[in-house]
Design an enzyme around this catalytic site. Structure first.
Site, PDB file in Angstrom:
ATOM      1  N   GLU A  66       0.877  -1.180   0.000  1.00  0.00           N
ATOM      2  CA  GLU A  66       0.000   0.000   0.000  1.00  0.00           C
ATOM      3  C   GLU A  66       0.909   1.222   0.000  1.00  0.00           C
ATOM      4  O   GLU A  66       2.070   1.105  -0.371  1.00  0.00           O
ATOM      5  CB  GLU A  66      -1.020  -0.040   1.147  1.00  0.00           C
ATOM      6  CG  GLU A  66      -0.461  -0.350   2.501  1.00  0.00           C
ATOM      7  CD  GLU A  66       0.085   0.842   3.249  1.00  0.00           C
ATOM      8  OE1 GLU A  66       1.306   1.114   3.089  1.00  0.00           O
ATOM      9  OE2 GLU A  66      -0.634   1.455   4.046  1.00  0.00           O
ATOM     10  N   MET A  67       0.405   2.398   0.400  1.00  0.00           N
ATOM     11  CA  MET A  67       1.213   3.603   0.177  1.00  0.00           C
ATOM     12  C   MET A  67       1.306   4.555   1.371  1.00  0.00           C
ATOM     13  O   MET A  67       1.746   5.689   1.206  1.00  0.00           O
ATOM     14  CB  MET A  67       0.664   4.356  -1.053  1.00  0.00           C
ATOM     15  CG  MET A  67       0.621   3.498  -2.298  1.00  0.00           C
ATOM     16  SD  MET A  67       0.059   4.369  -3.756  1.00  0.00           S
ATOM     17  CE  MET A  67       1.477   5.399  -4.102  1.00  0.00           C
ATOM     18  N   ASP A  90      -6.671  -6.258  -4.614  1.00  0.00           N
ATOM     19  CA  ASP A  90      -6.126  -6.839  -5.845  1.00  0.00           C
ATOM     20  C   ASP A  90      -4.875  -7.623  -5.453  1.00  0.00           C
ATOM     21  O   ASP A  90      -4.378  -7.471  -4.342  1.00  0.00           O
ATOM     22  CB  ASP A  90      -5.766  -5.731  -6.854  1.00  0.00           C
ATOM     23  CG  ASP A  90      -4.876  -4.649  -6.255  1.00  0.00           C
ATOM     24  OD1 ASP A  90      -5.349  -3.920  -5.365  1.00  0.00           O
ATOM     25  OD2 ASP A  90      -3.701  -4.536  -6.650  1.00  0.00           O
TER      26      ASP A  90
HETATM   27  N1  ADE Z   1      -3.614  -0.236  -2.702  1.00  0.00           N
HETATM   28  C1  ADE Z   1      -4.470  -1.119  -3.226  1.00  0.00           C
HETATM   29  N2  ADE Z   1      -3.890  -1.811  -4.207  1.00  0.00           N
HETATM   30  C2  ADE Z   1      -2.641  -1.330  -4.310  1.00  0.00           C
HETATM   31  C3  ADE Z   1      -1.564  -1.619  -5.139  1.00  0.00           C
HETATM   32  N3  ADE Z   1      -1.688  -2.558  -6.066  1.00  0.00           N
HETATM   33  N4  ADE Z   1      -0.430  -0.939  -4.990  1.00  0.00           N
HETATM   34  C4  ADE Z   1      -0.335   0.003  -4.055  1.00  0.00           C
HETATM   35  N5  ADE Z   1      -1.315   0.336  -3.231  1.00  0.00           N
HETATM   36  C5  ADE Z   1      -2.451  -0.329  -3.363  1.00  0.00           C
END
Ligand code: ADE
Length: 239
Positions: A183-184, A208
């Site tokens: 995630e980020m 995903d």
């Molecule tokens: N949040 C949800 N899917 C993500 C992904 N593939 N990469 C980064 N943050 C995400």
């Protein structure tokens, strides 16, 4: 008070705050989870809400996307508004083959490619970790969720600055080392909580999978699975 990014007054926020990424999700949580909810800030369209949950005060405000955005809001909430704990409730992309779309991931710690914590600690590789009491409170709720068929994982995640770019082989290597998902925001959240002697936890729904192809979640599945993650986040917030 107010701050550049928050028009609330001192005392408008509860000590515990749920933090989704998406401002519309924050509004939705306020409408469906909080009693007597009121909007306390709306700078840049990022509304914050305070109400009660099970008779106790609780706030909700979004982080926006990425560590710089989250860190701005979280710094002001901890430093200027007396917030004591932030529970991020968001989505992630699966990395580990143990993790499937729709599962819930609770982040024990977060690796990162961000420079934000290098700026804090140029001499070392700082390890951003969850607050143990919050993690423990969330995990006490996990068996109930698993009994309903939602798998809950706890372990390390990756907080990335990029959504659309990954160095060749990095995701595979992270997965090999047991990293559950990407995630980020979390490496920024855990560090800013530590900076202010506050508490933080991240609870994620896998939206995903980056390494294993499979069926996407339907809109209904997305909502029920998000509700599961929210239950763990609420257990932590109210502990
Ligand atoms: N949040 C949800 N899917 C993500 C992904 N593939 N990469 C980064 N943050 C995400």
């Amino acid at each position: 008070m107010p701050t550049p990014h928050n028009s609330a007054k001192l005392g408008d926020f509860a000590p515990a705050l749920l933090m989704p990424g998406d401002p519309l999700r924050a509004r939705r949580i306020a409408e469906t989870v909080l009693a007597d909810s009121r909007e306390v800030t709306s700078v840049r369209g990022n509304s914050g809400f305070t109400g009660t949950y099970q008779g106790r005060p609780l706030s909700v405000m979004a982080s926006g996307m990425g560590m710089p955005s989250l860190t701005i809001y979280a710094t002001e909430l901890f430093r200027d508004y007396g917030v004591k704990r932030i529970i991020r409730v968001g989505t992630c992309g699966g990395l580990s083959s143990e993790v499937e779309v729709g599962d819930v991931v609770v982040a024990l710690g977060a690796h990162t490619d961000s420079h934000m914590n290098v700026a804090r600690f140029p001499e070392i590789n700082y390890a951003p970790v969850a607050s143990w009491p919050l993690l423990e409170a969330a995990m006490r709720e996990a068996p109930a969720l698993e009994a309903e068929g939602v798998k809950v994982h706890v372990g390390s995640i990756m907080s990335s600055d990029h959504f659309y770019f990954t160095p060749d082989g990095l995701n595979e290597r992270l997965a090999q080392y047991g990293t559950l998902a990407v995630e980020m925001e979390t490496a920024g959240l855990y560090a800013v909580a530590a900076e202010f002697g506050a508490e933080a936890l991240t609870v994620l729904t896998v939206s995903d999978h980056l390494l294993v192809s499979g069926p996407e979640m339907t809109h209904e599945e997305r909502e029920t699975r998000f509700a599961g993650a929210l239950r763990l986040a609420l257990a932590a917030a109210m502990s």
